[in-house]
Design an enzyme around this catalytic site. Structure first.
Site, PDB file in Angstrom:
ATOM      1  N   GLU A  91       0.875  -1.163   0.000  1.00  0.00           N
ATOM      2  CA  GLU A  91       0.000   0.000   0.000  1.00  0.00           C
ATOM      3  C   GLU A  91       0.915   1.215   0.000  1.00  0.00           C
ATOM      4  O   GLU A  91       1.658   1.440   0.946  1.00  0.00           O
ATOM      5  CB  GLU A  91      -0.867  -0.040   1.263  1.00  0.00           C
ATOM      6  CG  GLU A  91      -2.080   0.840   1.227  1.00  0.00           C
ATOM      7  CD  GLU A  91      -2.867   0.720   2.534  1.00  0.00           C
ATOM      8  OE1 GLU A  91      -3.212  -0.409   2.936  1.00  0.00           O
ATOM      9  OE2 GLU A  91      -3.091   1.751   3.164  1.00  0.00           O
ATOM     10  N   ASP A 110      -5.251  10.992   8.673  1.00  0.00           N
ATOM     11  CA  ASP A 110      -3.991  10.441   9.151  1.00  0.00           C
ATOM     12  C   ASP A 110      -3.515  11.043  10.453  1.00  0.00           C
ATOM     13  O   ASP A 110      -3.675  12.237  10.690  1.00  0.00           O
ATOM     14  CB  ASP A 110      -2.907  10.627   8.084  1.00  0.00           C
ATOM     15  CG  ASP A 110      -3.030   9.602   6.982  1.00  0.00           C
ATOM     16  OD1 ASP A 110      -2.857   8.414   7.284  1.00  0.00           O
ATOM     17  OD2 ASP A 110      -3.339   9.980   5.843  1.00  0.00           O
TER      18      ASP A 110
END
Lengths: 398, 267
Positions: free
Chosen positions: B50, B61
Site C-alpha cells: 500500500e 492520518d
C-alpha cells in the site's frame, strides 16, 4: 422559491459543487446530523427555542444603520450597515453556534469541538458551550493565536480548552484538519460545530440556514425604511457564512446585485492572497468540492491575508455555484485597502470593524462613489474589531 | 486478466494463509528509496504493498503519516513521480500495489487520466480516503479496483450498500480515529468482521493502529489481511540515515509478515 433557493440536493450538491468528501468513519455522524437537522428545522419547539435565544441571549434583531457620514464623504449611494457586530460575542458567528448547540443537545452529544481562525467562531462556540454546560475544545493555528490573542483569552475565560495547531502554515485550514481528526476519533460523543458554510454536507446548508436571519431581517428593515429593495449587497467572504446569510433571502430579487469580497492579501500577482476566484481552481478539500487554491499537483497552496478569518484556501461550495449562475459577483480587497477601510469606518462612523468586515467596507469605498445618490447599498458589518486593534495599532504605529 | 490483488488472495486462500499488507509513504525519504523499500518489503514477506501518494492535508492520518507526507512533498514527490516509481517497481516485481491517497491530487491530475496512467504504470487498486461510495461515480474496472472502507461507525444497511460496490478486498478501519500505532486491538473486531462477512465474499483487510506481531497474530484470527502502516513509517524515519535502511526495514517487517502465515484459523 426559485431553483437557486432550493439547493442543495439530498446529498449536499449545489450543481457540481458541495457533496460529502469525508472518511467513512464520519459518514454515519453526518447522516445523523442531516436527519436531525431536517426534523429540527420543521419543529416549532426547536425554532421557538432558537428564536428566543437569538433574541434574549444574542441580541437579535440587529439594527440596520444608515451610515450617514460615510455616505456623505463618499458622495454616492446611500450606505446601510447590517450591524451583526452588535451581537453578543461581537460577530454573526453566534447565530450558527446557537443553532448547532441546540442540535447537539437533541442528539445527546455533550462534548463540543470547533475550529477557529479569527477566533470569533471559537468565542461563539465557547460561549454557547458555557451557556449549556458542555465540554468545549477549540482548535486554532498558532499563527492565529498570536494575532488574535484577545479571543484566545476570551475562549479560556469561557471555559474552553484552546488547542494550538502547529502543522503547515498554522492557520485556519490546519485547525480544521485537527478538528476533523478529533471528530473521527470521538465521533460518538462529540458534535463538531463547524463555523462556516464549508465542509461536508449538511454543514454548508445548515450554517447558511442559521445565518439567513441576517438577510431576512435586513430585507424587512430596508423595506420599512426606504420602502424598496436595496440595489447592492456587499459582504466579505472567507468560507462565506456571513455573505450567504445576508444574500440568500434576496436571491429571488432580481434587481438586487450582490458582491462577495475575498482577501486580496498583498495583491493577486504576488501569490500571497486568499482570493479563490482569482486564480483558484475546482478541487476537493475538507469535505467539499469547490474552488480552492492548489498547485498543479493538487497540493493545497499557502494563503495570506491580514485577516485571519479570510485566510483560507477554499470557498463555501454554494458561492461557487452562485458565481457560475451569475447571481453573485466576487471581487477582492487587499490588506492595505482593508486596513484603510478599518480606519475610515472608525473615524467617520465611530464603528471599529473586524478586519474581515473591513474587506467588505473597502469594496463599498471603491464602488459607492460611482453610484448615484438614489441607490441603496447594504454592507454586512459582520464583526467588531476589538480583536484586531492591537494588530492594527502596530501596523499604523499607534 | 485477473487483477493482481484477486490473484494474490486466491493463492493465499488456497494455502489457508492470510495476507500481510505493508503501508509506506511514497517519496519518504525520496522516490528512489521507495523503490528499494518496496522490493525489500516484498522479500520480507509482504503480500500487498500500500503506497501513500502524499497530500498536503491528510485529515484521516495521524501525526506519523502526516509528517511522512510532508517530508515526501518537501523531497519533491509528485503524482507523476509516484506513478513513475510504481513503474520502476513493476519492472522487477509483480507484488499487488494499492495507492492510498485523497481526492484532490487525483482530481487535479484528471480523474480519468489518473486511472489510465496509474493502470499503465502497474497500480492495481486505489484507496481514496475522502471519497465515499456516494461520491464515487466511476464504475469498478478489472484493472484498477476501488477499495472500499468500512468503519466501526458504519451501520449494517450501509455496510451492505458499500459491499455491493466493492472489489478486491474490504478495508475495515479497526478503530474510530486516525492512522497510528495503538497499544491494543479493539475487542469488538472479530464480531465486526463476522458482520461484514454476511454481506460479502471479498477478503476483509483490517488496518489502523496495528503495530506489532502479537497484534497481527490476534487480528489474523478473524481477518483475511492485516495492514501495518505507521509503525513501519516511523521505523523508516528512525533509520533514514542508514545506508542499508531498506534491508533494516525488511528485517523489521519480516516478523510482522510471518505472523500472518503458518497455522491460522480460517473464519
Amino acid at each position: 422559491m426559485t431553483a437557486l433557493q432550493q439547493l442543495p440536493d439530498v446529498h449536499g450538491h449545489f450543481g457540481p459543487y458541495g457533496g460529502m468528501f469525508v472518511p467513512e468513519t464520519l459518514m454515519s455522524a453526518l447522516d445523523e446530523l442531516a436527519a436531525e437537522y431536517d426534523i429540527a428545522k420543521n419543529d416549532p419547539a426547536f425554532q421557538n427555542e432558537l428564536g428566543e435565544l437569538l433574541h434574549n441571549f444574542a441580541g437579535r434583531p440587529t439594527p440596520l444603520y444608515f451610515a450617514e457620514r460615510l455616505t456623505t464623504n463618499l458622495g454616492g449611494a446611500k450606505i446601510y450597515l447590517k450591524r451583526e457586530d452588535l451581537l453578543h460575542t461581537g460577530a454573526h458567528k453566534i447565530n450558527n453556534a446557537l443553532g448547532q448547540i441546540l442540535l447537539a443537545r437533541r442528539m445527546g452529544k455533550t462534548r463540543i469541538i470547533a475550529e477557529t481562525g479569527a477566533g470569533q467562531h471559537g468565542v461563539a462556540t465557547a460561549t454557547v458551550a458555557a451557556r449549556f454546560g458542555c465540554e468545549c475544545i477549540i482548535y486554532m493555528g498558532v499563527v492565529d493565536m498570536e494575532r488574535q490573542s484577545l479571543n484566545v483569552a476570551r475562549m479560556r475565560f469561557l471555559g474552553a480548552k484552546v488547542v494550538p495547531v502547529t502543522a503547515g502554515q498554522a492557520t485556519l485550514k490546519e485547525a480544521i484538519n485537527e478538528a476533523m481528526r478529533d471528530w473521527v476519533t470521538n465521533v460518538r460523543t462529540t458534535h463538531y460545530i463547524l463555523g462556516s458554510a464549508l465542509g461536508s454536507h449538511p454543514y454548508p446548508m445548515m450554517v447558511r440556514d442559521f445565518h439567513r436571519v441576517i438577510g431576512i431581517e435586513a430585507r424587512r428593515q430596508i423595506l420599512g425604511r426606504e420602502e424598496r429593495l436595496p440595489d447592492l449587497l456587499v459582504a466579505c467572504v472567507g468560507g462565506g457564512s456571513n455573505a450567504i446569510g445576508l444574500f440568500h433571502p434576496f436571491l429571488d430579487d432580481a434587481s438586487v446585485r450582490m458582491i462577495g469580497v475575498e482577501a486580496g492579501g498583498e495583491g493577486i500577482r504576488t501569490g500571497k492572497h486568499a482570493a479563490r476566484f482569482q486564480g483558484g481552481k475546482l478541487g476537493v478539500l475538507q469535505g467539499t468540492k469547490t474552488f480552492l487554491l492548489a498547485n498543479a499537483d493538487g497540493q493545497i497552496e499557502l494563503t495570506h491575508s491580514v485577516s485571519a478569518g479570510l485566510d483560507y484556501a477554499a470557498i463555501g461550495p454554494e458561492h461557487s455555484y452562485l458565481r457560475d449562475a451569475g447571481r453573485i459577483e466576487y471581487d477582492y480587497a487587499t490588506d492595505d485597502e482593508a486596513l484603510a477601510a478599518f480606519r475610515i469606518l472608525a473615524e467617520t462612523e465611530g464603528i471599529i470593524p473586524a478586519l474581515e468586515t473591513a474587506h467588505a467596507v473597502a469594496h463599498v469605498i471603491k464602488i459607492a462613489p460611482s453610484m448615484s445618490s438614489d441607490k441603496l447599498i447594504i454592507v454586512n458589518c459582520s464583526g467588531r474589531g476589538d480583536k484586531d486593534v492591537s494588530q492594527a495599532a502596530t501596523h499604523f504605529g499607534f | 486478466m485477473q487483477n493482481r490483488i484477486d490473484q494474490c488472495f486466491t493463492a493465499l486462500r488456497a494455502r489457508n494463509e492470510k495476507a500481510f499488507i505493508a503501508y509506506i509513504c511514497a517519496g519518504d525519504p525520496n522516490l528512489a528509496r521507495t523503490v528499494d523499500l518496496a522490493l525489500s518489503l516484498e522479500k520480507a514477506g509482504t503480500d500487498i504493498l500500500e503506497l501513500g501518494l502524499p497530500f498536503s492535508d491528510p485529515l484521516a492520518d495521524g501525526i506519523v503519516n502526516q509528517l511522512a507526507a510532508q517530508r515526501a512533498l518537501e523531497a519533491g514527490a509528485t503524482v507523476q513521480g509516484v506513478l513513475d516509481c510504481v513503474g520502476q517497481i513493476r519492472r522487477v516485481s509483480q507484488i499487488p500495489i494499492v495507492l492510498y491517497t485523497y481526492m484532490n491530487p487525483i482530481f487535479q491530475f484528471g480523474f480519468e487520466r489518473f486511472h489510465r496512467e496509474a493502470s499503465a504504470a502497474g497500480v492495481d487498486g486505489l484507496l481514496i480516503l475522502d471519497l465515499p461510495p456516494e461520491e464515487d461515480l466511476a464504475a469498478q474496472t478489472e484493472t484498477l479496483l476501488h477499495i472500499r472502507l468500512i468503519a466501526p461507525t458504519t451501520p449494517a444497511e450501509r455496510i451492505e450498500a458499500i459491499c455491493a460496490k466493492a472489489a478486491g478486498f474490504i478495508y475495515y478501519v479497526s478503530r474510530e480515529g486516525v492512522t497510528g500505532a495503538q497499544a491494543s486491538v479493539a475487542s469488538s473486531l472479530a464480531e465486526r468482521v463476522v458482520e461484514i462477512r454476511r454481506f460479502t465474499n471479498l477478503p476483509i483487510a483490517v488496518g489502523f493502529g496495528i503495530s506489532n506481531a502479537e497484534q497481527v497474530r490476534e487480528v489474523a484470527r478473524s481477518a483475511d489481511a492485516i495492514v501495518v502502516g505507521s509503525a513501519i513509517v516511523q521505523r523508516i524515519f528512525e533509520e533514514r540515515a542508514a545506508q542499508d535502511m531498506p534491508e533494516r526495514i525488511g528485517a523489521f517487517v519480516k516478523a510482522l509478515a510471518a505472523a500472518t502465515k503458518g497455522k491460522t484459523n480460517s473464519a
